[in-house]
Design a protein around this motif. Structure first.
Motif, PDB file in Angstrom:
ATOM      1  N   ALA A  95       0.826  -1.211   0.000  1.00  0.00           N
ATOM      2  CA  ALA A  95       0.000   0.000   0.000  1.00  0.00           C
ATOM      3  C   ALA A  95       0.858   1.258   0.000  1.00  0.00           C
ATOM      4  N   LEU A  96       2.001   1.215   0.688  1.00  0.00           N
ATOM      5  CA  LEU A  96       2.855   2.389   0.795  1.00  0.00           C
ATOM      6  C   LEU A  96       3.534   2.751  -0.522  1.00  0.00           C
ATOM      7  N   ARG A  97       3.448   1.893  -1.510  1.00  0.00           N
ATOM      8  CA  ARG A  97       3.928   2.257  -2.844  1.00  0.00           C
ATOM      9  C   ARG A  97       3.088   3.381  -3.449  1.00  0.00           C
ATOM     10  N   LEU A 150      -0.358   9.544   5.807  1.00  0.00           N
ATOM     11  CA  LEU A 150      -1.722   9.493   5.282  1.00  0.00           C
ATOM     12  C   LEU A 150      -2.265   8.071   5.378  1.00  0.00           C
ATOM     13  N   PHE A 151      -1.428   7.078   5.099  1.00  0.00           N
ATOM     14  CA  PHE A 151      -1.829   5.678   5.237  1.00  0.00           C
ATOM     15  C   PHE A 151      -2.272   5.392   6.669  1.00  0.00           C
ATOM     16  N   THR A 152      -1.500   5.883   7.639  1.00  0.00           N
ATOM     17  CA  THR A 152      -1.838   5.661   9.043  1.00  0.00           C
ATOM     18  C   THR A 152      -3.150   6.345   9.402  1.00  0.00           C
ATOM     19  N   ALA A 153      -3.353   7.572   8.890  1.00  0.00           N
ATOM     20  CA  ALA A 153      -4.596   8.284   9.162  1.00  0.00           C
ATOM     21  C   ALA A 153      -5.795   7.540   8.588  1.00  0.00           C
ATOM     22  N   LEU A 154      -5.664   7.016   7.370  1.00  0.00           N
ATOM     23  CA  LEU A 154      -6.760   6.271   6.756  1.00  0.00           C
ATOM     24  C   LEU A 154      -7.046   4.992   7.537  1.00  0.00           C
ATOM     25  N   ARG A 155      -5.993   4.344   7.981  1.00  0.00           N
ATOM     26  CA  ARG A 155      -6.163   3.122   8.792  1.00  0.00           C
ATOM     27  C   ARG A 155      -6.986   3.413  10.034  1.00  0.00           C
ATOM     28  N   PHE A 156      -6.623   4.479  10.760  1.00  0.00           N
ATOM     29  CA  PHE A 156      -7.337   4.791  11.994  1.00  0.00           C
ATOM     30  C   PHE A 156      -8.744   5.321  11.725  1.00  0.00           C
TER      31      PHE A 156
END
Length: 289
Positions: A26-28, A34-40
């Protein structure tokens, strides 16, 4: 431990190990904060219905825990995973939070440990140094630094969490998700310009990675872990969790192209061996009590 609970524990370990691979994919396409924010943000939806209010006077500590773990630990750990050229070294270095937690508990809480635990802590930190000489790691030194800082914030959050009262794991996860989303988005807008604007172009693999991190790794993995610690002492479960980085190394070799050299194998064995020694010492003390 009954066979049923061992299977549940293996499911927890697998969910956390696979998270390294799915998150790296996903980090690609999605920047780490932003990935962490979407996860939470996804995680907060089901957990909002399970929240319990903290006890009076606990809000400052709860907010500090959420910022340490939700913002700094996860944000920096995913930054390290993106910066690394492999899955193996981040999975191993993250385990250094265990000896860091022991040191912080000694410093901040006055908890003592015997010389065997001290030797295990030294072995773990020396293992990180040895691991750093692997060519695969030397090409991305920033990843190791970021993961060590991330592990430090996880250790600090873990020590602070010991003072929280009246909150179960689901409430802690829910408050972490709710409190961390806004700072994570702010950091992303500051350090990752264009990340939010590019979300409409993100493919299904990246979105699947976000969903996996939220619902499988966090909700299922930590949920089952919470069930298991209600049935068994934490010290009895902790040694099994070291299977997660081992499986992550295997996934990195099989699907990410990792080719660990002698330094990474030796350093990794020292880090995980030291962590295992600490876990077994805790188990021995728990049995004695």
């Amino acid at each position: 431990m009954p066979a049923r609970d061992l299977l549940l524990l293996l499911l927890v370990v697998l969910s956390w190990a696979i998270n390294f691979l799915t998150s790296a994919l996903a980090l690609r396409e999605i920047p780490p904060f932003l990935f962490t924010a979407l996860r939470f943000a996804l995680l907060a939806v089901p957990l909002a219905f399970l929240l319990k209010r903290p006890a009076p006077g606990q809000w400052p500590r709860l907010i500090a825990v959420c910022l340490c773990i939700g913002v700094m630990h996860f944000g920096l750990s995913f930054s390290a995973l993106k910066a690394a050229g492999d899955l193996s070294s981040p999975a191993i270095v993250m385990q250094s939070y265990v000896p860091m937690t022991a040191l912080l508990a000694w410093w901040l809480l006055g908890e003592r440990f015997a010389w065997r635990t001290g030797a295990a802590i030294a072995v773990s930190f020396c293992g990180v140094l040895v691991l750093g000489f692997d060519p695969m790691v030397l090409d991305h030194p920033l990843a190791v630094v970021l993961m060590l800082v991330s592990a430090g914030f996880l250790a600090l959050g873990t020590v602070l969490m010991k003072g929280l009262r009246g909150l179960d794991m689901f409430s802690q996860q829910g408050w972490t998700a709710l409190i961390a989303v806004t700072p994570l988005l702010a950091i992303s807008l500051w350090l990752e310009p264009g990340g939010v604007a590019a979300l409409p172009q993100v493919g299904w693999v990246a979105w699947a990675g976000v969903a996996y991190a939220a619902f499988v790794s966090s909700l299922l993995g930590h949920g089952l872990f919470y069930v298991l610690v209600q049935r068994h002492p934490v010290a009895q479960i902790t040694p099994w969790l070291l299977l997660a980085p081992v499986i992550a190394i295997g996934l990195g070799i099989a699907f990410w192209g990792d080719r660990p050299g002698p330094s990474l194998w030796l350093g990794g064995a020292m880090v995980l061996g030291g962590v295992l020694m600490i876990a077994l010492r805790n188990l021995a003390k728990a049995r004695a009590r």
